[in-house]
Design a protein around this motif. Structure first.
Motif, mmCIF file in Angstrom:
data_model
loop_
_atom_site.group_PDB
_atom_site.id
_atom_site.type_symbol
_atom_site.label_atom_id
_atom_site.label_comp_id
_atom_site.label_asym_id
_atom_site.label_seq_id
_atom_site.Cartn_x
_atom_site.Cartn_y
_atom_site.Cartn_z
ATOM 1 N N ASP A 148 0.619 -1.215 -0.107
ATOM 2 C CA ASP A 148 -0.002 -0.090 0.141
ATOM 3 C C ASP A 148 0.998 1.289 -0.162
ATOM 4 O O ASP A 148 0.288 2.397 -0.001
ATOM 5 C CB ASP A 148 -0.761 0.028 1.193
ATOM 6 N N PRO A 189 3.549 3.315 -2.110
ATOM 7 C CA PRO A 189 3.859 3.201 -3.309
ATOM 8 C C PRO A 189 5.452 3.442 -3.412
ATOM 9 O O PRO A 189 5.836 2.907 -4.273
ATOM 10 C CB PRO A 189 3.043 4.622 -3.831
ATOM 11 N N ARG A 208 -4.684 -8.468 -3.772
ATOM 12 C CA ARG A 208 -4.394 -7.253 -3.213
ATOM 13 C C ARG A 208 -3.130 -6.339 -3.843
ATOM 14 O O ARG A 208 -3.288 -5.308 -4.353
ATOM 15 C CB ARG A 208 -4.364 -7.233 -1.855
ATOM 16 N N ARG A 266 -1.754 -7.280 -6.796
ATOM 17 C CA ARG A 266 -1.908 -6.947 -8.330
ATOM 18 C C ARG A 266 -2.706 -5.755 -8.461
ATOM 19 O O ARG A 266 -2.364 -5.007 -9.299
ATOM 20 C CB ARG A 266 -2.740 -8.173 -8.863
ATOM 21 N N ALA A 267 -3.522 -5.476 -7.653
ATOM 22 C CA ALA A 267 -4.342 -4.137 -7.767
ATOM 23 C C ALA A 267 -3.609 -2.866 -7.458
ATOM 24 O O ALA A 267 -3.493 -1.706 -8.093
ATOM 25 C CB ALA A 267 -5.706 -4.077 -6.809
ATOM 26 N N ARG A 268 -2.571 -2.970 -6.424
ATOM 27 C CA ARG A 268 -1.887 -1.967 -6.024
ATOM 28 C C ARG A 268 -0.637 -1.723 -7.086
ATOM 29 O O ARG A 268 -0.130 -0.734 -7.596
ATOM 30 C CB ARG A 268 -1.018 -2.325 -4.707
ATOM 31 N N ASN A 289 -1.156 -2.450 -10.398
ATOM 32 C CA ASN A 289 -1.804 -1.562 -11.382
ATOM 33 C C ASN A 289 -1.939 -0.218 -11.082
ATOM 34 O O ASN A 289 -1.890 0.627 -11.997
ATOM 35 C CB ASN A 289 -3.227 -2.362 -11.636
ATOM 36 N N ASP A 290 -2.480 0.027 -9.892
ATOM 37 C CA ASP A 290 -2.702 1.366 -9.476
ATOM 38 C C ASP A 290 -1.509 2.211 -9.685
ATOM 39 O O ASP A 290 -1.297 3.626 -9.989
ATOM 40 C CB ASP A 290 -3.049 1.397 -8.069
ATOM 41 N N ALA A 291 -0.303 1.594 -9.464
ATOM 42 C CA ALA A 291 0.926 2.541 -9.510
ATOM 43 C C ALA A 291 1.833 2.394 -10.737
ATOM 44 O O ALA A 291 2.620 2.710 -11.015
ATOM 45 C CB ALA A 291 1.826 1.840 -8.384
ATOM 46 N N GLY A 292 1.243 1.734 -11.903
ATOM 47 C CA GLY A 292 1.613 1.479 -13.113
ATOM 48 C C GLY A 292 3.036 0.530 -13.118
ATOM 49 O O GLY A 292 3.711 0.941 -14.134
ATOM 50 N N TRP A 343 2.608 -3.043 -12.997
ATOM 51 C CA TRP A 343 2.311 -4.342 -13.450
ATOM 52 C C TRP A 343 2.897 -4.409 -14.927
ATOM 53 O O TRP A 343 3.479 -5.432 -15.127
ATOM 54 C CB TRP A 343 0.819 -4.570 -13.361
#
Length: 374
Positions: free
Chosen positions: A213, A215, A241, A243-245, A247-250, A252
């Motif tokens: 969580d 970044p 969880r 994977r979502a973070r 993706n959010d942070a660019g 992945w």
């Protein structure tokens, strides 16, 4: 006995399933107890839950509370409400909670308030870090339960230092190792690394909020894994969880583009342990993997400032590190000579038997245990 002792086994998150399985099988092999599986639904993704029941040879749960995802307060409250309602109609003689997740504390509190005898398997573990929700769960669960089963001597020492009466404590060993020993033939036969064309790889797992969580920490972890991947394959089963973070942070796409970075869906227990058993190094923030790698003698770098399992550092193969040290210390671990881990007392595959014997004494059962084959 005229009736079977009704024992609720609480499972909500993936580590719970691994701990419940050997105890379920050991209780089912007696002539005095009926294990009742209660799945709270804390992990509701099939890849994170249902596959583990299959791998661990567990039946469909007797009860499913279906609480799903929520913040800590909401999820704990939903589990308490659901389990309390269940206990209106399916009253157990004993409730057994395992580990340190929200399901653990929620069901322990319900049992305590209802006057139902409650035991905590994996009691006494302490990180001394109250910013971890799991640490709060551990502390409160051990206060609520009648019978405490630590996996190692440090757990006993922690409980005694907290003024828990010695009569409530019984050192039983590590139930996670029971699961590993029970399924070692299936793990050896799974051949997951071979199916992926992998050897000499690093296995990485990350899911804790403090790492994924944040970044900055997450970006550092990814950069360090990519540095390792320049030298050898990195296998990364990605928690939903995480994977979502990513993706959010660019991040992945950057990981996925590296030819030596293998991003996998969450694995079942047997498939995952097949990857663990053949890894040259584990990099993680998990709790249980610290134990399994210590038993197997595999170097483990734990990206956390503390651990509730210090025995894995003192007697095992575990080391606590900062995110920025992953590549340097990973290279050193991969280049170093590997020796066998020192045996940790009672991490021997027989913890479930000791737990069943302890429960029988606490419940006043004198009938002999009957094997599953008889």
């Amino acid at each position: 006995m005229t009736s079977l002792l009704q024992v609720h086994l609480i499972a909500g998150a993936r580590p719970n399933f691994m701990k419940v399985a050997p105890l379920y099988h050991a209780l089912a092999a007696t002539d005095w107890a009926r294990p009742v599986l209660v799945h709270t639904g804390q992990h509701y993704d099939a890849a994170m839950s249902d596959a583990f029941f299959t791998d661990l040879q567990l039946p469909v749960p007797d009860h499913h509370l279906g609480v799903g995802s929520a913040n800590h307060a909401q999820q704990t409250a939903r589990i308490m409400a659901g389990y309390d309602t269940l206990c209106d109609t399916a009253v157990p003689d004993w409730t057994i909670v395992v580990g340190d997740v929200n399901s653990t504390i929620a069901c322990a509190l319900v049992a305590a308030k209802r006057g139902i005898s409650c035991a905590h398997l994996e009691a006494g573990l302490r990180s001394r870090d109250r910013s971890m929700p799991e640490e709060i769960n551990r502390l409160l669960t051990d206060q609520a339960c009648d019978l405490l089963w630590p996996p190692s001597q440090d757990g006993v020492d922690n409980l005694l230092a907290e003024n828990v009466p010695a009569a409530r404590i019984e050192l039983v060993g590590n139930i996670m190792i029971d699961t590993l020993v029970m399924l070692q033939p299936a793990i050896a036969a799974a051949g997951v690394p071979e199916s992926l064309g992998l050897s000499g790889y690093v296995l990485a797992t990350f899911h804790r909020p403090a790492n994924v969580d944040d970044p900055v920490r997450l970006a550092t972890i990814c950069e360090q894994l990519l540095t390792l991947a320049a030298r050898r394959p990195v296998v990364f089963p990605v928690h939903p969880r995480t994977r979502a973070r990513l993706n959010d942070a660019g991040l992945w796409a950057r990981l996925a583009a590296h030819p030596q970075m293998h991003l996998l869906e969450p694995q079942g227990y047997i498939a995952f342990m097949s990857l663990v058993a053949q890894a040259g190094l584990i990099v993680t923030d998990s709790g249980g993997i610290q134990e399994e790698t210590s038993y197997l003698g595999i170097p483990c770098l734990t990206v956390r400032p503390n651990t509730e399992r210090p025995v894995t550092i003192d007697l095992g193969t575990n080391r606590l590190i900062e995110p920025g040290s992953i590549a340097q210390l990973g290279d050193a671990a991969l280049d170093g000579a590997r020796g066998p881990a020192q045996a940790i007392p009672l991490w021997d595959g027989h913890t479930a038997e000791r737990v069943v014997a302890s429960l029988a004494r606490a419940a006043g059962v004198t009938a002999p245990m009957v094997s599953a084959a008889s």
